[in-house]
Design an enzyme around this catalytic site. Sequence first.
Site, PDB file in Angstrom:
ATOM      1  N   ASN A 254      12.931  -9.143   4.085  1.00 47.67           N
ATOM      2  CA  ASN A 254      11.568  -9.586   4.376  1.00 47.67           C
ATOM      3  C   ASN A 254      10.481  -8.860   3.604  1.00 47.67           C
ATOM      4  O   ASN A 254       9.407  -9.420   3.404  1.00 47.67           O
ATOM      5  CB  ASN A 254      11.290  -9.462   5.878  1.00 47.67           C
ATOM      6  CG  ASN A 254      11.484  -8.063   6.397  1.00 47.67           C
ATOM      7  OD1 ASN A 254      12.598  -7.528   6.296  1.00 47.67           O
ATOM      8  ND2 ASN A 254      10.442  -7.466   6.924  1.00 47.67           N
TER       9      ASN A 254
ATOM     10  N   SER B 297      -9.459   6.032   2.496  1.00 46.29           N
ATOM     11  CA  SER B 297      -8.463   6.592   1.572  1.00 46.29           C
ATOM     12  C   SER B 297      -9.054   6.855   0.183  1.00 46.29           C
ATOM     13  O   SER B 297      -8.517   7.663  -0.574  1.00 46.29           O
ATOM     14  CB  SER B 297      -7.291   5.622   1.420  1.00 46.29           C
ATOM     15  OG  SER B 297      -6.636   5.431   2.645  1.00 46.29           O
TER      16      SER B 297
ATOM     17  N   THR C 176      -1.744   1.494   0.363  1.00 43.93           N
ATOM     18  CA  THR C 176      -1.176   2.473   1.307  1.00 43.93           C
ATOM     19  C   THR C 176      -0.406   1.820   2.448  1.00 43.93           C
ATOM     20  O   THR C 176       0.254   2.521   3.215  1.00 43.93           O
ATOM     21  CB  THR C 176      -2.300   3.358   1.902  1.00 43.93           C
ATOM     22  OG1 THR C 176      -3.246   2.501   2.544  1.00 43.93           O
ATOM     23  CG2 THR C 176      -2.991   4.170   0.837  1.00 43.93           C
ATOM     24  N   GLY C 177      -0.484   0.504   2.565  1.00 38.68           N
ATOM     25  CA  GLY C 177       0.215  -0.191   3.646  1.00 38.68           C
ATOM     26  C   GLY C 177       1.695  -0.397   3.343  1.00 38.68           C
ATOM     27  O   GLY C 177       2.193   0.000   2.290  1.00 38.68           O
ATOM     28  N   THR C 178       2.377  -1.025   4.277  1.00 43.81           N
ATOM     29  CA  THR C 178       3.819  -1.228   4.132  1.00 43.81           C
ATOM     30  C   THR C 178       4.147  -2.083   2.911  1.00 43.81           C
ATOM     31  O   THR C 178       5.053  -1.764   2.139  1.00 43.81           O
ATOM     32  CB  THR C 178       4.378  -1.918   5.406  1.00 43.81           C
ATOM     33  OG1 THR C 178       3.987  -1.158   6.537  1.00 43.81           O
ATOM     34  CG2 THR C 178       5.892  -1.986   5.365  1.00 43.81           C
TER      35      THR C 178
ATOM     36  N   GLY D  14       8.443  -6.301   9.243  1.00 43.83           N
ATOM     37  CA  GLY D  14       7.560  -7.438   9.004  1.00 43.83           C
ATOM     38  C   GLY D  14       6.195  -7.292   9.653  1.00 43.83           C
ATOM     39  O   GLY D  14       5.240  -7.957   9.254  1.00 43.83           O
TER      40      GLY D  14
ATOM     41  N   CYS E 261       7.174 -14.172   5.140  1.00 41.03           N
ATOM     42  CA  CYS E 261       8.505 -13.615   4.915  1.00 41.03           C
ATOM     43  C   CYS E 261       9.629 -14.527   5.407  1.00 41.03           C
ATOM     44  O   CYS E 261      10.638 -14.695   4.728  1.00 41.03           O
ATOM     45  CB  CYS E 261       8.620 -12.243   5.571  1.00 41.03           C
ATOM     46  SG  CYS E 261       7.959 -12.152   7.243  1.00 41.03           S
TER      47      CYS E 261
ATOM     48  N   ASP F 101      -4.276  -6.719   4.512  1.00 44.02           N
ATOM     49  CA  ASP F 101      -4.219  -7.408   5.800  1.00 44.02           C
ATOM     50  C   ASP F 101      -5.158  -8.614   5.772  1.00 44.02           C
ATOM     51  O   ASP F 101      -6.188  -8.611   5.094  1.00 44.02           O
ATOM     52  CB  ASP F 101      -4.678  -6.463   6.920  1.00 44.02           C
ATOM     53  CG  ASP F 101      -3.582  -5.454   7.260  1.00 44.02           C
ATOM     54  OD1 ASP F 101      -2.412  -5.713   6.940  1.00 44.02           O
ATOM     55  OD2 ASP F 101      -3.928  -4.412   7.838  1.00 44.02           O
TER      56      ASP F 101
ATOM     57  N   HIS G 146      15.357 -10.398   7.705  1.00 40.11           N
ATOM     58  CA  HIS G 146      15.209 -11.467   8.686  1.00 40.11           C
ATOM     59  C   HIS G 146      16.453 -12.364   8.644  1.00 40.11           C
ATOM     60  O   HIS G 146      16.850 -12.839   7.581  1.00 40.11           O
ATOM     61  CB  HIS G 146      13.986 -12.330   8.364  1.00 40.11           C
ATOM     62  CG  HIS G 146      12.671 -11.650   8.574  1.00 40.11           C
ATOM     63  ND1 HIS G 146      12.546 -10.394   9.099  1.00 40.11           N
ATOM     64  CD2 HIS G 146      11.390 -12.072   8.338  1.00 40.11           C
ATOM     65  CE1 HIS G 146      11.262 -10.067   9.182  1.00 40.11           C
ATOM     66  NE2 HIS G 146      10.546 -11.054   8.716  1.00 40.11           N
TER      67      HIS G 146
END
Lengths: 360, 360, 360, 360
Positions: free
Chosen positions: A337, A41, A13-15, A185, A153, A87, A250
């Site tokens: 990135n 989640s 679910t993160g970026t 990022g 990145c 993370d 970037h």
Amino acid sequence: MPHVLKAGILGATGTVGQRFILLLSQYPGFSIHALGASPRSAGKTYAKATKWKMSQPIPKPVQSMIVHTCEPTGAFLECDVVFSGLDADVAGDIEMAFLKADLGIFSNAKNYRTHDDVPLIVPLTNPEHFDLLAHQRSKHQLKKGFLVTNANCSTSGLVVPLKALQDAFGPLSRVIVTTMQAVSGAGYPGVSSLDIFDNVVPYIGGEEPKMEWETLKILGGLNQDQTAFEFLKGTKVSATCNRVPVLDGHTECVSVEFERRPAPSPEEVIAVLENYRSEAQELGCSSAPEQAIIVSREDDRPQPRLDRDNGNGYSVTVGRVRPCNVFDIKFTLLVHNTILGAAGSGVLLAELAQKKGLLP
Amino acid sequence: MPHVLKAGILGATGTVGQRFILLLSQYPGFSIHALGASPRSAGKTYAKATKWKMSQPIPKPVQSMIVHTCEPTGAFLECDVVFSGLDADVAGDIEMAFLKADLGIFSNAKNYRTHDDVPLIVPLTNPEHFDLLAHQRSKHQLKKGFLVTNANCSTSGLVVPLKALQDAFGPLSRVIVTTMQAVSGAGYPGVSSLDIFDNVVPYIGGEEPKMEWETLKILGGLNQDQTAFEFLKGTKVSATCNRVPVLDGHTECVSVEFERRPAPSPEEVIAVLENYRSEAQELGCSSAPEQAIIVSREDDRPQPRLDRDNGNGYSVTVGRVRPCNVFDIKFTLLVHNTILGAAGSGVLLAELAQKKGLLP
Amino acid sequence: MPHVLKAGILGATGTVGQRFILLLSQYPGFSIHALGASPRSAGKTYAKATKWKMSQPIPKPVQSMIVHTCEPTGAFLECDVVFSGLDADVAGDIEMAFLKADLGIFSNAKNYRTHDDVPLIVPLTNPEHFDLLAHQRSKHQLKKGFLVTNANCSTSGLVVPLKALQDAFGPLSRVIVTTMQAVSGAGYPGVSSLDIFDNVVPYIGGEEPKMEWETLKILGGLNQDQTAFEFLKGTKVSATCNRVPVLDGHTECVSVEFERRPAPSPEEVIAVLENYRSEAQELGCSSAPEQAIIVSREDDRPQPRLDRDNGNGYSVTVGRVRPCNVFDIKFTLLVHNTILGAAGSGVLLAELAQKKGLLP
Amino acid sequence: MPHVLKAGILGATGTVGQRFILLLSQYPGFSIHALGASPRSAGKTYAKATKWKMSQPIPKPVQSMIVHTCEPTGAFLECDVVFSGLDADVAGDIEMAFLKADLGIFSNAKNYRTHDDVPLIVPLTNPEHFDLLAHQRSKHQLKKGFLVTNANCSTSGLVVPLKALQDAFGPLSRVIVTTMQAVSGAGYPGVSSLDIFDNVVPYIGGEEPKMEWETLKILGGLNQDQTAFEFLKGTKVSATCNRVPVLDGHTECVSVEFERRPAPSPEEVIAVLENYRSEAQELGCSSAPEQAIIVSREDDRPQPRLDRDNGNGYSVTVGRVRPCNVFDIKFTLLVHNTILGAAGSGVLLAELAQKKGLLP
């Protein structure tokens, strides 16, 4: 046609997880099979569990998939390959549990990048580091599992042209790089608008040392029996990292000094960059870009908004190759990135691993 | 109380001219006496002639002043000092005409910066270059007139800490600087929103060579009889200049190598920067900042939005002073590009000139 | 010279609290006496406890003040007036505790705005609502304490011209307003850069109903014995609220229909707006702007970046007054959302209260 | 497979022209055959003549095409259809010359939109206005040529849901719309970054009257013998237009009053919008979106960055359908201003014209 890889995604679910979903949905070689996220989640459909922030919609088949917790059970055990966009604060334990369950993992987290037996691979740069996996498997008593990390990145963009130059002209003695990094990022919610509107933040926690040592691991080799990394010696790298008001992409300004005298000319450098081909391209990976490095000859390129999607985000764009008053050559590079610099590296690494027989 | 200087402004309707008006209106030592702009604006009131873009309103007394053409006649001849914010394409001829009319001119244009008999002065750095004006006057047969240029906006920020370091620790052998420059540096309309939204433009025409050579003229000295500039030798400077989506305030990332061994530590560098005082401060110029260089010890400073108004825009803010893997020290600086980097330099130079007896 | 008011600030480390500190430090009529924040901050100096985000530095005397928890004890009991910039989730209990301790409180939180015995006052609009405080004090058995709330930031801008028009031309029958609100309205970290870069978010939770009913309370009156609010009847308000990529300053596009026929012309409307004076100005409050409403006649104004600081952020700027095809008149207004729209309202209300004898 | 249309592009180097090139290159039904621009560009290759600002590169075959002046000669005479992205100051004469040369022209310029015999068509809204072309041809004595204009970018978004509502529920009595328009609508260089960074510009010259009257022409019908337009009567439209810091995508906040009583509920409105189908879809035009109107049920949508590419930029996205305190219904819509709002309308109109037998 190769075996379609069943893919699991940790941190879905993160970026970075969202980007993995978009990318994997594009390639027929993958089918998204398991989605993992936090207990909050778990049990929800992906569409409910996620705060989707991509400009393309959630792929239809993924919308109704049920999100699981990040444990090596159930559908995850059926996966051929697992991508981790976790993370750093949770990636350590979870990825180790998946490794112990003999799964093949490509991780975007920083936790294991420094480990003695974990390759840190930028797919366009050092795929030969896959060769250490025999040692890793033996050490952890794995049959088919492994753990490979991709780079930070900003490192992912830097090492591609540096590798091309090192291959062609021999050792680089000194490299000074200053980055202007996009807000994506930092994940979501990440950078507050109050911090970055009409502003530059001249600091990104932990980023500079990462760029400096990752470059030395990636551009270095393996020892003779392929059981240890030999960090690059004799190359000094100094990085300064800034956050700028840009969504994706970037930009990095690089000055390079070669050991070799006379140093190569800008024209020679351009020719080498343009002709650089990586193993990912030679092996025909479908996500590999036609050109690893695109060299722009226009004065004012590369620009993030105009060039970040070059090669579908898998190319590094280089411009402004010119003499440096202090070192030999300076140039500016751009890397997407969240594609080559994160999720895309994972996807391309998985394709490479399959071509090399490490995945079914 | 010193004589109030009657000030003329050339290019009064442009971005730099507008800043001159705001700044001069703040100091009791100046009265705005003549405004010059293109023939298209001449004859109109200033309020009608200008497309005002500052966030403070046009000072009341200036609103109804009539704009003149840029010729050394009428009210301009009554001026004690003339500030030029003219574009380079017209500055050459106009400034020369004013000089020949025996007027004292401070120019923000680049045209005469390179000239053998024209000082290029950053007021916090090299006011001793005023000493060449006797030679200039004699050469041009002037009684009271002179022409002094201020430096390019990005140079103006760089040389202040470099001068402090050079004074304290001796010659700098190598300097690599990468800038992230605000859009106001390009004037109005200047940078199109389509070029800079969600973007970085890695190039500013002519900016890099300017930063490189201007630094050597400014940090150099005069010959013994004060008739020629002695450019700094032995210091190499390499600049990379970028445009970023910021309104005001240029950020510059600098790596420095000293000749001296052992090189000074970050703590020694910080102490020297904080204690640096320029002649403008010693002489009590009212626009001189309390501190020429403000050193921030927070990780993530300086930031343009938070620090550009330090010292009312006349201070340079330095942060992130730390060791460099490749050279000795690296740091990040911020300069307000339209105050210390442009119009403010002119104002402070005029105050200095008055203190030194070059103006009534 | 009036008594200098000892001021306490609740929520002192937040965005509104920071603005209270900057504003109160400017006026000689206030001395900042007590700072309250969460237990996490308590015991630290203000400089350590806060993540300061204003472009002016923390006022020197405040930097070393010790932050307390938000309880009506110690230094808070010595305060003449307490300003609350607390978040709604904690404001309810804390403000009630302070009220029960017989302190005079000006709150920016929404919690008590709807209450029957709590005035909701925009200082340039309805200071006559202070008259209900006798009833409030009697109800809560207070000697000198009271609780007054200021309005939501976007309401604070809207009601100033509406009040001027209502006073001059009689009831407004219908008002449709669409806002474009700055990110600072959401506090810190507030709006993620990933949500608002190159974007508009067409929704702000709870904002539209707030604008709609607050307007009716503010523009309404008190009953005869000053014990109850009489909401405006016969005026319908419809609000649409958007977040846009602007740091400070809410822009609002308003269409108004009058009951009166014929409706006033744009010229009549402009004259009324320009001549509007509020009690805050009549009484000579030092933070009251010279003009409550500044009318711009330029086509393309007001603009947040150029006009938000008009009247030091206490004026409302109105432009584009013109006929509406559907209603009678339309115009665009701008309000500084953290000054007149938040902390500044509190400060001006305190000055008004002092002039009216409600504070020492 | 239908005849491949040879397409000419007038104003090919401008922002709209660049978008025409990208769009036409995607559809096999078109081949780009002639490029026209100013005399300054004529004779150069397209790659040399243009300052390309799109994030996708110039299509390969177009790069080396030679640019011509905008005259109805040579390759332009071989075109089946000509698209004009010309600026209004030159479009009038050039388009008339092309019309007199019996060419079929789709124009994005405003010049002929008001003309009695020129249809103003939004392809998802009023393709029945093509029926006036028989009259136009007879009047201008044309065999195969014609001139059709598309609407202003902000009108193009507004009329699609209004048409759906009018078809389903009968006449709309009043519409108030406030827009937040992207900078790409002003072309290149267009809006200066100094005007729009951290800002809103509450005015776009000529835009509001355009939105107001274009809506009445588009939503109106033809007279019985198809020789004249019957503007909508009984519907009042009031528009307020703002420029916001967004690259692409116009957001519009709309309040609508129906004649019909009781007015439709939000649920009925949503159902009608979602089920709306235009003739472009019925006829199977390849650029027609799957859904003309996409209704989002999330609170905070549509957003330009996330929704502008819906339906490849040819859909209108509507969200926040809810009751209005003053009228009946309010909602927010988003339209891609350079696709459905400009070049994309032209492309879709050409496909429609071909399906209707107006093109070979």
